[in-house]
Design an enzyme around this catalytic site. Structure first.
Site, PDB file in Angstrom:
ATOM      1  N   ASP A 159      -8.539  -5.632   2.302  1.00 21.41           N
ATOM      2  CA  ASP A 159      -7.215  -5.040   2.051  1.00 21.41           C
ATOM      3  C   ASP A 159      -7.379  -3.666   1.396  1.00 21.41           C
ATOM      4  O   ASP A 159      -6.724  -3.355   0.401  1.00 21.41           O
ATOM      5  CB  ASP A 159      -6.365  -5.958   1.173  1.00 21.41           C
ATOM      6  CG  ASP A 159      -4.884  -5.557   1.168  1.00 21.41           C
ATOM      7  OD1 ASP A 159      -4.447  -4.894   2.144  1.00 21.41           O
ATOM      8  OD2 ASP A 159      -4.180  -5.876   0.200  1.00 21.41           O
ATOM      9  N   LYS A 161      -6.761   0.044   0.774  1.00 19.26           N
ATOM     10  CA  LYS A 161      -5.653   0.990   0.956  1.00 19.26           C
ATOM     11  C   LYS A 161      -5.541   1.793  -0.335  1.00 19.26           C
ATOM     12  O   LYS A 161      -6.058   1.365  -1.387  1.00 19.26           O
ATOM     13  CB  LYS A 161      -4.347   0.252   1.253  1.00 19.26           C
ATOM     14  CG  LYS A 161      -3.964  -0.797   0.205  1.00 19.26           C
ATOM     15  CD  LYS A 161      -2.734  -1.583   0.627  1.00 19.26           C
ATOM     16  CE  LYS A 161      -2.415  -2.670  -0.404  1.00 19.26           C
ATOM     17  NZ  LYS A 161      -1.239  -3.463  -0.003  1.00 19.26           N
ATOM     18  N   ASN A 164      -4.782   0.177  -3.709  1.00 18.68           N
ATOM     19  CA  ASN A 164      -5.822  -0.631  -4.345  1.00 18.68           C
ATOM     20  C   ASN A 164      -7.021   0.193  -4.796  1.00 18.68           C
ATOM     21  O   ASN A 164      -8.067  -0.353  -5.137  1.00 18.68           O
ATOM     22  CB  ASN A 164      -6.300  -1.737  -3.390  1.00 18.68           C
ATOM     23  CG  ASN A 164      -5.272  -2.842  -3.237  1.00 18.68           C
ATOM     24  OD1 ASN A 164      -4.426  -3.030  -4.106  1.00 18.68           O
ATOM     25  ND2 ASN A 164      -5.326  -3.557  -2.125  1.00 18.68           N
ATOM     26  N   ASP A 177      -8.484  -5.076  -6.863  1.00 20.80           N
ATOM     27  CA  ASP A 177      -7.723  -6.106  -6.159  1.00 20.80           C
ATOM     28  C   ASP A 177      -8.511  -6.768  -5.034  1.00 20.80           C
ATOM     29  O   ASP A 177      -8.361  -6.445  -3.864  1.00 20.80           O
ATOM     30  CB  ASP A 177      -6.407  -5.539  -5.608  1.00 20.80           C
ATOM     31  CG  ASP A 177      -5.404  -6.660  -5.345  1.00 20.80           C
ATOM     32  OD1 ASP A 177      -5.826  -7.830  -5.259  1.00 20.80           O
ATOM     33  OD2 ASP A 177      -4.212  -6.371  -5.216  1.00 20.80           O
ATOM     34  N   THR A 199      -2.905  -5.074   4.814  1.00 15.60           N
ATOM     35  CA  THR A 199      -1.670  -4.324   5.036  1.00 15.60           C
ATOM     36  C   THR A 199      -1.683  -3.778   6.464  1.00 15.60           C
ATOM     37  O   THR A 199      -2.665  -3.140   6.860  1.00 15.60           O
ATOM     38  CB  THR A 199      -1.577  -3.178   4.013  1.00 15.60           C
ATOM     39  OG1 THR A 199      -1.675  -3.746   2.698  1.00 15.60           O
ATOM     40  CG2 THR A 199      -0.259  -2.430   4.152  1.00 15.60           C
TER      41      THR A 199
END
Length: 463
Positions: A159, A161, A164, A177, A199
């Site tokens: 994840d 992005k 994070n 995260d 995401t």
């Protein structure tokens, strides 16, 4: 009539004082969990709340992630949370947020993590728009360093992005995260991961299909999307219709803006390649000319052993592994007590009858109560004193015996107002002259803490 008016005035004053005292007490209440004092809320999610906290033993700030056990069990999140914790404990890299410790009470799980003060990389993009190529390259290099390290430890983020990616006080990137990360043990017999997550705008095309995917190549795709966003200020794949978005991702339908350099375009095109088997690898990326410009590989020591015992203990209900949650506050001092301690009205025996030296003194401070306690401890230890702390009281004992045995000094912090504390320092045992000398030495170490000494406080001078 005048007497009645005076009575009403006095009642109003007392009511106002009581209300102010109540607000002051509420503001000063401190929660403690184990050795951590909990402060303001930093963030909040569906299953967790993140609070600022301070390690009372070291004074070090941390981010304390607090999870409700009942919610975790109800939503069958225990294994995922354990995986997140175990994952972060395996990672010791300067560009990854560190996890220090895991604790649990009867109702909550507490995860003490590195406190990163520079905010999200996402906020920097929102505020300033696209970055200069050299700045974007620096963050991308740090991101690849972190991701490559994680992959070498069998950890895939899944994840990645800008939300994070955090920044520390020096502007260095920190990956955070790992709630959706996957350990290598979760790879099936076919050598692939099979959980679709992340995401949508940053997800690799192969992760959108139920045929399994390689965690390392999927993470690298997300890194390519992040690099595009840093350089462009907007997403390469975006559509309000989710089906259309997936189509764009699946065929890598994107266009680089004209301000991208040729080297950046070439690299991004190789990262955002829809076929994962033909996508550039991290090893190849590290040799890329655009990437290598001004590249500084990280230098760090990772020899520290990783112990996961606290992870298991946090999810057990064994009493011996549970920490206590407790609420503390400095003793509040009301106006009458404050007046009684002023020089003109204080009837206590503040002076040694024989020698004329004070056995007790006070000073005020605008520092927080915990800062005062920590500074006194730091100043007393080099002077040869053992320190015993309990709430906002301290007992200092000199290891070396003096003329009348070991000097013992008692200190207590009182709250006078939300931003003002009074500190009482008194001789509990030992020689008064030695206490006087100790306080003189102590006070020189507390210049940045002391606001006013007893001699500065209002009240007539004693002759």
């Amino acid at each position: 009539m005048a007497s009645t008016d005076f009575g009403l005035q006095r009642e109003k004053v007392l009511m106002k004082t009581a209300a102010n005292q109540s607000r002051m007490n509420q503001a000063s209440i401190k929660r403690r969990v184990g050795k951590y004092e909990i402060g303001r809320t930093l963030g909040e999610g569906a299953f967790a709340k993140v609070k600022f906290a301070r390690n009372l033993e070291t004074g070090e700030p941390v981010a304390l992630k607090i999870l409700d056990k009942e919610k975790v069990v109800k939503h069958k999140m225990a294994e995922q949370i354990k995986r997140e914790i175990a994952t972060m404990k395996l990672i010791k890299h300067p560009n990854v947020v560190r996890l220090y410790e895991v604790m649990a009470s009867k109702t909550k799980i507490f995860i003490a993590m590195e406190y990163v003060t520079g905010g999200e990389l996402f906020d920097k993009i929102v505020k300033n728009g696209r970055m200069r190529e050299d700045e974007a390259r620096k963050y991308f290099q740090q991101l690849i360093n972190a991701v490559d390290y994680c992959h070498s430890r069998g950890v895939f983020h899944r994840d990645l992005k800008p939300e994070n990616l955090l920044l520390d006080a020096a502007g260095n990137l920190k990956v955070s995260d790992f709630g959706l990360s996957a350990l290598s043990q979760q790879v099936r017999d076919d050598g692939l991961l099979h959980t679709t997550c992340g995401t949508p705008n940053y997800v690799a095309p192969e992760a959108l299909h139920d045929r399994g995917y390689n965690g390392a190549t999927a993470d690298l795709w997300s890194c390519g999307v992040i690099l595009f966003v840093l350089l462009a200020g907007y997403l390469p794949f975006d559509d309000s219709n989710l089906l259309n978005l997936y189509k764009k991702i699946s065929c890598a339908a994107f266009t680089c803006p004209r301000w991208f350099s040729f080297g950046a375009v070439k690299l991004i095109t190789r990262i955002l390649y829809p076929n994962p088997n033909k996508r550039i690898t991290v090893a190849e990326l590290l040799e890329n000319e655009w990437f290598k410009k001004d590249y500084e590989p990280p230098i760090f020591d990772e020899r520290e052993d990783t112990n996961l015992d606290d992870v298991e203990a946090a999810f057990r209900d064994s009493e011996e592994h549970l920490v206590r949650e407790r609420t503390e506050q400095p003793t509040a001092m009301n106006a009458f007590e404050l007046i009684s301690m002023s020089k003109g009205l204080n009837l206590g025996n503040l002076f040694d009858v024989e020698q004329g030296f004070k056995r007790e003194t006070r000073f005020t401070s605008k520092s927080s109560a915990i800062d005062i306690i920590n500074k006194i401890e730091a100043a007393a230890k080099p002077l040869g004193f053992n320190v015993d702390k309990k709430n906002y009281k301290m007992r200092l004992q000199n290891l070396k015996a003096g003329r009348k045995g070991n000097l013992n000094v008692a200190t207590e912090v009182f709250q006078v107002a939300p931003c003002l504390h009074m500190v009482k320092v008194r001789k509990a045992k030992g020689d008064t002259l030695e206490f006087y000398k100790f306080y003189k030495n102590l006070s020189t170490c507390l210049d940045d803490v002391v606001w006013k000494t007893e001699d500065d406080m209002p009240g007539p001078k004693q002759g």
